[in-house]
Design an enzyme around this catalytic site. Sequence first.
Site, PDB file in Angstrom:
ATOM      1  N   ASP A  35       0.803  -1.216   0.000  1.00  0.00           N
ATOM      2  CA  ASP A  35       0.000   0.000   0.000  1.00  0.00           C
ATOM      3  C   ASP A  35       0.842   1.274   0.000  1.00  0.00           C
ATOM      4  O   ASP A  35       2.063   1.243   0.219  1.00  0.00           O
ATOM      5  CB  ASP A  35      -0.925   0.015   1.220  1.00  0.00           C
ATOM      6  CG  ASP A  35      -2.141  -0.881   1.040  1.00  0.00           C
ATOM      7  OD1 ASP A  35      -2.415  -1.279  -0.098  1.00  0.00           O
ATOM      8  OD2 ASP A  35      -2.809  -1.178   2.052  1.00  0.00           O
ATOM      9  N   LYS A  57      -3.596   3.463  -2.259  1.00  0.00           N
ATOM     10  CA  LYS A  57      -4.707   4.401  -2.391  1.00  0.00           C
ATOM     11  C   LYS A  57      -4.343   5.710  -1.707  1.00  0.00           C
ATOM     12  O   LYS A  57      -4.138   5.751  -0.495  1.00  0.00           O
ATOM     13  CB  LYS A  57      -5.978   3.838  -1.757  1.00  0.00           C
ATOM     14  CG  LYS A  57      -6.462   2.516  -2.318  1.00  0.00           C
ATOM     15  CD  LYS A  57      -7.764   2.106  -1.636  1.00  0.00           C
ATOM     16  CE  LYS A  57      -8.253   0.748  -2.097  1.00  0.00           C
ATOM     17  NZ  LYS A  57      -7.450  -0.344  -1.526  1.00  0.00           N
ATOM     18  N   MET A 171      -7.478   9.435   9.134  1.00  0.00           N
ATOM     19  CA  MET A 171      -7.861  10.053   7.864  1.00  0.00           C
ATOM     20  C   MET A 171      -8.862  11.179   8.108  1.00  0.00           C
ATOM     21  O   MET A 171      -9.848  11.339   7.385  1.00  0.00           O
ATOM     22  CB  MET A 171      -8.451   8.995   6.919  1.00  0.00           C
ATOM     23  CG  MET A 171      -7.512   7.820   6.683  1.00  0.00           C
ATOM     24  SD  MET A 171      -8.334   6.346   6.032  1.00  0.00           S
ATOM     25  CE  MET A 171      -9.176   5.740   7.518  1.00  0.00           C
TER      26      MET A 171
END
Length: 253
Positions: A35, A57, A171
């Site tokens: 990732d 991502k 996030m």
Amino acid sequence: MNGKVYITGAGPGDKGLITVKAAEALKIADVVFYDYLVNIELLDYCKDSCESIYVGKKHKNHTCPQEDINQMIVDYAKTGKTVVRLKGGDPYVFGRGSEEAIKLLENGIEFEEIPGITSGIAAPAYAGIPVTARNVSSSVAFFTGHPPVSRERDLQWDKISTGIDTLVFYMGITNAPNIINNLMKHGRSKETPVALIRWGTCPEQEVVKGELHNIIAKMEALDFRPPAIMVVGEVVSISDKLMAVAEDAQMAY
């Protein structure tokens, strides 16, 4: 014969925080799917013949849809390869590791989940912030900073705001104004300390501290961007005390 898949936590960024078990899995991997937030130096554990495939991502920039990642893991495992799915932090803490595990089970593929150190604990620690502390915080809860729109109204902000000592939002930068406004609207004091930690545990780690009523202005003034987590609670103030004690100890030394 199918291969085996290791759904593996890489830790929060500092390459030294990977577990021994995760490192051992990388050493035997035939292919690694890794990732965006994974420290690329961890791939040095892999053998020369190992194939490394980036499926990261970023915010509003997904290299590969999750469904495609799930299928690729299955396809490689079905060729008999040992597959490591290397995910930042812990695979089961906002990491979609359970989705990948379910896909593997549906296809009859053996897998093992290897936990990793999550950024919600490690990043505050590297910033001098314990998520719990005696007489300050006896409870901590972790949230995703961008829940699906359909669930936004389902969050029980009245309980979240006043019922938990330390709140950690993963996030949470993009949705920070909404989070902050909801916390104050539902009873959290506007003077509650807040810390934003970007690239936690990495050499480029940045920390911005303030209070609920002014943290957004500070964030915007510095053009503070993801990836980052947000810590809300009195534990944030402990970092100042730790720094003061450290400075006194250094002067004495």
